[in-house]
Scaffold this active site. Structure first.
Site, PDB file in Angstrom:
ATOM      1  N   TRP A  64       0.817  -1.216   0.000  1.00 56.03           N
ATOM      2  CA  TRP A  64       0.000   0.000   0.000  1.00 56.03           C
ATOM      3  C   TRP A  64       0.847   1.261   0.000  1.00 56.03           C
ATOM      4  O   TRP A  64       0.537   2.236  -0.704  1.00 56.03           O
ATOM      5  CB  TRP A  64      -0.979   0.009   1.172  1.00 56.03           C
ATOM      6  CG  TRP A  64      -2.204  -0.812   0.894  1.00 56.03           C
ATOM      7  CD1 TRP A  64      -2.611  -1.938   1.559  1.00 56.03           C
ATOM      8  CD2 TRP A  64      -3.175  -0.595  -0.147  1.00 56.03           C
ATOM      9  NE1 TRP A  64      -3.766  -2.417   0.998  1.00 56.03           N
ATOM     10  CE2 TRP A  64      -4.139  -1.631  -0.045  1.00 56.03           C
ATOM     11  CE3 TRP A  64      -3.322   0.360  -1.158  1.00 56.03           C
ATOM     12  CZ2 TRP A  64      -5.232  -1.726  -0.916  1.00 56.03           C
ATOM     13  CZ3 TRP A  64      -4.411   0.265  -2.022  1.00 56.03           C
ATOM     14  CH2 TRP A  64      -5.346  -0.761  -1.894  1.00 56.03           C
ATOM     15  N   ASP A 119      -1.136   6.573   7.010  1.00 54.52           N
ATOM     16  CA  ASP A 119      -2.248   5.804   6.445  1.00 54.52           C
ATOM     17  C   ASP A 119      -2.606   4.721   7.464  1.00 54.52           C
ATOM     18  O   ASP A 119      -1.945   3.700   7.557  1.00 54.52           O
ATOM     19  CB  ASP A 119      -1.849   5.191   5.102  1.00 54.52           C
ATOM     20  CG  ASP A 119      -2.961   4.314   4.511  1.00 54.52           C
ATOM     21  OD1 ASP A 119      -3.996   4.133   5.175  1.00 54.52           O
ATOM     22  OD2 ASP A 119      -2.777   3.815   3.377  1.00 54.52           O
ATOM     23  N   LYS A 126     -12.023  -1.164   6.612  1.00 53.70           N
ATOM     24  CA  LYS A 126     -11.270  -2.195   7.311  1.00 53.70           C
ATOM     25  C   LYS A 126     -11.804  -2.373   8.748  1.00 53.70           C
ATOM     26  O   LYS A 126     -12.201  -3.438   9.130  1.00 53.70           O
ATOM     27  CB  LYS A 126      -9.778  -1.852   7.344  1.00 53.70           C
ATOM     28  CG  LYS A 126      -9.194  -1.461   5.977  1.00 53.70           C
ATOM     29  CD  LYS A 126      -9.254  -2.601   4.988  1.00 53.70           C
ATOM     30  CE  LYS A 126      -9.057  -2.186   3.536  1.00 53.70           C
ATOM     31  NZ  LYS A 126      -7.804  -1.577   3.178  1.00 53.70           N
TER      32      LYS A 126
HETATM   33  C1  LIG Z   1      -7.403  -0.827   1.963  1.00 49.13           C
HETATM   34  C2  LIG Z   1      -6.282   0.107   2.061  1.00 49.13           C
HETATM   35  C3  LIG Z   1      -6.173   1.215   1.220  1.00 49.13           C
HETATM   36  C4  LIG Z   1      -7.169   1.507   0.114  1.00 49.13           C
HETATM   37  O1  LIG Z   1      -8.456   1.710   0.587  1.00 49.13           O
HETATM   38  P1  LIG Z   1      -9.623   2.121  -0.456  1.00 49.13           P
HETATM   39  O2  LIG Z   1     -10.857   2.037   0.373  1.00 49.13           O
HETATM   40  O3  LIG Z   1      -9.617   1.094  -1.557  1.00 49.13           O
HETATM   41  O4  LIG Z   1      -9.336   3.460  -0.955  1.00 49.13           O
HETATM   42  C5  LIG Z   1      -5.084   2.055   1.397  1.00 49.13           C
HETATM   43  N1  LIG Z   1      -4.167   1.833   2.353  1.00 49.13           N
HETATM   44  C6  LIG Z   1      -4.247   0.773   3.178  1.00 49.13           C
HETATM   45  C7  LIG Z   1      -3.194   0.578   4.227  1.00 49.13           C
HETATM   46  C8  LIG Z   1      -5.306  -0.120   3.067  1.00 49.13           C
HETATM   47  O5  LIG Z   1      -5.395  -1.167   3.901  1.00 49.13           O
END
Ligand SMILES: *Cc1c(COP(=O)(O)O)cnc(C)c1O
Length: 362
Positions: free
Chosen positions: A103, A174, A198
């Site tokens: 990511w 993030d 998540k």
């Molecule tokens: C899932 C995830 C993303 C992307 O999320 P979206 O909802 O598809 O935009 C970005 N960074 C991390 C660490 C993730 O787990």
């Protein structure tokens, strides 16, 4: 446990059953109004209460000081990959990225479109038998970066870290697969953002916690929907907000408060992860090569020493109502995501199944 399968998907991920029951009722009749939550206008008192309580509950769960603003924005975490540089950096700036997995690599690639240079401050060390992230004290940071971007829980790779670099640049984190799973010291960060899908709610929504000073310098090209300042002034309603997603996220936050809050759930999360990693380490069929210090408590990937058994593993697991254990298509192997809403019993059942499967094939 109910009749629901234990869903180990990495995202969109399992949600608490009582939240789903309440949301299901609200789909037909929100709070006795006769109106569906999907029909509720965003300029109503009812929605103002929903978004107001969601923001206040998030603040209290994470103990956020008043100088941090809470925004509910469209476009998920990937939207923030672009929103961060166009709110914080100029075209001529350098931005540092800790590229510690799949990511953060994508975040850095997206960031590169909007700044002069992206510097990879660290990359993971990875062999077949040993994977780790060098400590933050060893990262190579620029002298004048507009910000330092980190991804402290790499959802796909199952790699996590807790240490932060010592820097004057704002740290942007993030937190997609980590937010609300353990305490967060926001005062060390300029921005924490997370895709809701998540640990918090349905997909499509981003939760952005931003220090008010950082919201002041967007560029001319910054779209209004991702302009932190504009969105803050308009209570995250520059666009019509995703009413249903914010409503469900709000229910999850109230559920989390009922569980005892972030500290309490962090202990449960630790126990769940320890149980699964112990089962992996004690077996000769399953392997995880991430060093203990960098093992994710949310996403536990594992490979098979006998890959020919992998397909049968998923098939028989699904038969036991243990579903979505296949790893990300880009890395293969298996992965069990153990977010807040995955009950201890789901993990116990998974571990029992893994042991029985190994015994049957030895
Ligand atoms: C899932 C995830 C993303 C992307 O999320 P979206 O909802 O598809 O935009 C970005 N960074 C991390 C660490 C993730 O787990």
């Amino acid at each position: 446990m109910s009749e629901r399968p234990a869903n180990f998907n990495a995202g969109p991920a399992t949600l608490p059953e009582e939240v789903l029951e309440e949301a299901a009722a609200a789909m037909l009749d929100y709070g006795g109004t006769g109106i569906s939550i999907a029909e509720l206008g965003h300029r109503t008192d009812a929605f103002e209460t929903i978004i107001g309580e969601a923001g206040a509950d998030l603040r209290s769960l994470l103990d956020l000081p008043p100088e941090y603003m809470v925004l509910f924005l469209p476009g998920g975490a990937r939207g923030q990959f672009a929103a961060v540089p166009i709110n914080l950096a100029r075209k001529t700036d350098i931005a540092d990225y800790a590229v510690t997995g799949s990511w953060s690599k994508q975040a850095a690639a997206q960031g590169r479109r909007y700044v002069h240079r992206v510097k990879h401050a660290v990359t993971p060390v990875s062999t077949d038998t040993d994977i780790y992230v060098p400590p933050a004290s060893e990262w190579k940071l620029s002298d004048n970066a507009a910000y330092v971007h980190i991804t402290p829980n790499e959802t796909i790779d199952g790699v996590a870290f807790d240490d932060l670099p010592d820097t004057d640049a704002p740290i942007v984190s993030d937190e997609s697969s980590r937010l609300l799973s353990q305490p967060l010291d926001i005062t060390r960060l300029g921005i924490a953002y997370a895709s809701a899908q998540k640990n918090v709610g349905p997909a499509g929504l981003a939760i952005v916690i931003v220090h008010e000073d950082l919201a002041q310098k967007p560029r001319k090209i910054t779209p209004d929907v991702w302009n932190y300042n504009t969105q803050a002034k308009q209570d995250s309603m520059v666009n019509t907000p995703p009413v249903v997603s914010i409503y469900i996220a709000g229910l999850v936050l109230k559920w989390l408060i009922k569980q005892g809050g972030v500290e309490a759930i962090a202990e449960v999360n630790k126990s769940k992860a320890t149980m699964l990693y112990n089962a992996i380490d004690e077996s000769t069929l399953y392997v995880n090569s991430v060093r203990a210090r960098n093992r994710s408590r949310m996403n536990v990937p594992f490979n098979f020493t006998r890959p020919e058994l992998e397909a049968a593993f998923y098939e028989q697991a699904a038969h036991e109502r243990l579903v979505n254990l296949e790893g990300h298509r880009s890395v293969g192997g298996a992965r069990a995501s153990l977010y807040n809403a995955m009950p201890m019993l789901g993990v116990t059942r998974l571990v029992e199944f893994m042991k029985a499967f190994e015994a049957a094939h030895s």
